[in-house]
Scaffold this motif. Structure first.
Motif, PDB file in Angstrom:
ATOM      1  N   CYS A 108       0.810  -1.226   0.000  1.00 27.51           N
ATOM      2  CA  CYS A 108       0.000   0.000   0.000  1.00 27.51           C
ATOM      3  C   CYS A 108       0.841   1.273   0.000  1.00 27.51           C
ATOM      4  O   CYS A 108       0.320   2.343  -0.284  1.00 27.51           O
ATOM      5  N   THR A 114       0.591   1.332  -8.071  1.00 21.59           N
ATOM      6  CA  THR A 114      -0.648   2.062  -8.317  1.00 21.59           C
ATOM      7  C   THR A 114      -0.634   2.672  -9.712  1.00 21.59           C
ATOM      8  O   THR A 114       0.421   2.832 -10.317  1.00 21.59           O
ATOM      9  N   CYS A 120      -1.682   3.912  -1.923  1.00 23.10           N
ATOM     10  CA  CYS A 120      -2.978   3.248  -2.073  1.00 23.10           C
ATOM     11  C   CYS A 120      -4.099   4.114  -1.488  1.00 23.10           C
ATOM     12  O   CYS A 120      -3.868   4.927  -0.597  1.00 23.10           O
ATOM     13  N   CYS A 122      -6.354   3.304   0.548  1.00 25.86           N
ATOM     14  CA  CYS A 122      -6.611   3.053   1.972  1.00 25.86           C
ATOM     15  C   CYS A 122      -5.730   3.909   2.872  1.00 25.86           C
ATOM     16  O   CYS A 122      -5.996   4.045   4.061  1.00 25.86           O
ATOM     17  N   ARG A 123      -4.699   4.532   2.329  1.00 26.04           N
ATOM     18  CA  ARG A 123      -3.811   5.398   3.098  1.00 26.04           C
ATOM     19  C   ARG A 123      -4.351   6.825   3.208  1.00 26.04           C
ATOM     20  O   ARG A 123      -3.819   7.640   3.942  1.00 26.04           O
ATOM     21  N   GLU A 136     -11.889   0.346  -0.338  1.00 28.25           N
ATOM     22  CA  GLU A 136     -11.343  -0.982  -0.133  1.00 28.25           C
ATOM     23  C   GLU A 136     -10.060  -1.098  -0.935  1.00 28.25           C
ATOM     24  O   GLU A 136     -10.049  -0.869  -2.133  1.00 28.25           O
ATOM     25  N   CYS A 137      -8.994  -1.462  -0.266  1.00 34.11           N
ATOM     26  CA  CYS A 137      -7.695  -1.611  -0.913  1.00 34.11           C
ATOM     27  C   CYS A 137      -7.727  -2.799  -1.878  1.00 34.11           C
ATOM     28  O   CYS A 137      -8.297  -3.839  -1.564  1.00 34.11           O
ATOM     29  N   HIS A 139      -5.025  -4.430  -2.886  1.00 39.20           N
ATOM     30  CA  HIS A 139      -3.968  -5.370  -2.519  1.00 39.20           C
ATOM     31  C   HIS A 139      -4.367  -6.302  -1.389  1.00 39.20           C
ATOM     32  O   HIS A 139      -4.105  -7.497  -1.441  1.00 39.20           O
ATOM     33  N   CYS A 142      -7.980  -3.816   2.845  1.00 39.40           N
ATOM     34  CA  CYS A 142      -8.021  -2.874   3.967  1.00 39.40           C
ATOM     35  C   CYS A 142      -9.052  -1.788   3.661  1.00 39.40           C
ATOM     36  O   CYS A 142      -9.195  -1.343   2.536  1.00 39.40           O
TER      37      CYS A 142
END
Length: 149
Positions: A108, A114, A120, A122-123, A136-137, A139, A142
């Motif tokens: 992420c 990416t 990502c 989610c960060r 929703e990630c 990878h 998350c």
């Protein structure tokens, strides 16, 4: 994720305190086997590895919490766990840095994975996202691991 190493023919000595954490690590190992053998029918291609990533994160977080937060295990036992693949040393190293305390996986934060060369989704803090948007990630599944959430 590296395979968990077993004792060699030389019977590598396990550090003191191993007996106390071994049942929990064995439980995580069983969860990992279940996640690996889980059926992927009806799931998207990216969703098939999410359960494995989740168990990997939980196992590494358990070792991190024992050593850094609760100080319940010795450095020797911590190193033994990392060296034998019970925890992800690189992920734990990131958790010690400011801003990465809740990081879900190393993928992420790698911009090469990416489309736009950034971190990502989610960060991104939830306050900066659209209202009612579910994140929703891709990878690891998350739903938000920004340290400000």
């Amino acid at each position: 994720m590296p395979k968990i190493k077993t004792l060699s023919k030389r019977k590598q000595q396990r550090p003191e305190g191993w007996d106390e954490i071994e049942p929990t690590l064995t439980e995580f190992e069983q969860k990992m086997r279940d996640a690996e053998n889980e059926s992927t029918a009806g799931k998207r291609k990216v969703e098939s590895t999410w359960s494995v990533m989740r168990v990997h994160h939980q196992r590494s977080r358990y070792i991190f919490d024992l050593y850094y937060k609760r100080k319940a295990i010795s450095r020797k036992l911590y190193k033994y766990c990392i060296d034998n693949g019970y925890g992800d040393g690189n992920l734990i190293a990131k958790w010690k840095k400011q801003g990465f305390e809740k990081l879900c996986c190393l993928q992420c934060i790698q911009p090469r994975d990416t489309n736009y060369g950034t971190a990502c989704i989610c960060r991104v803090p939830k306050a900066n996202l659209e209202e009612g948007r579910t994140v929703e990630c891709v990878h690891c599944g998350c739903r938000g691991c920004a340290s400000t959430d």
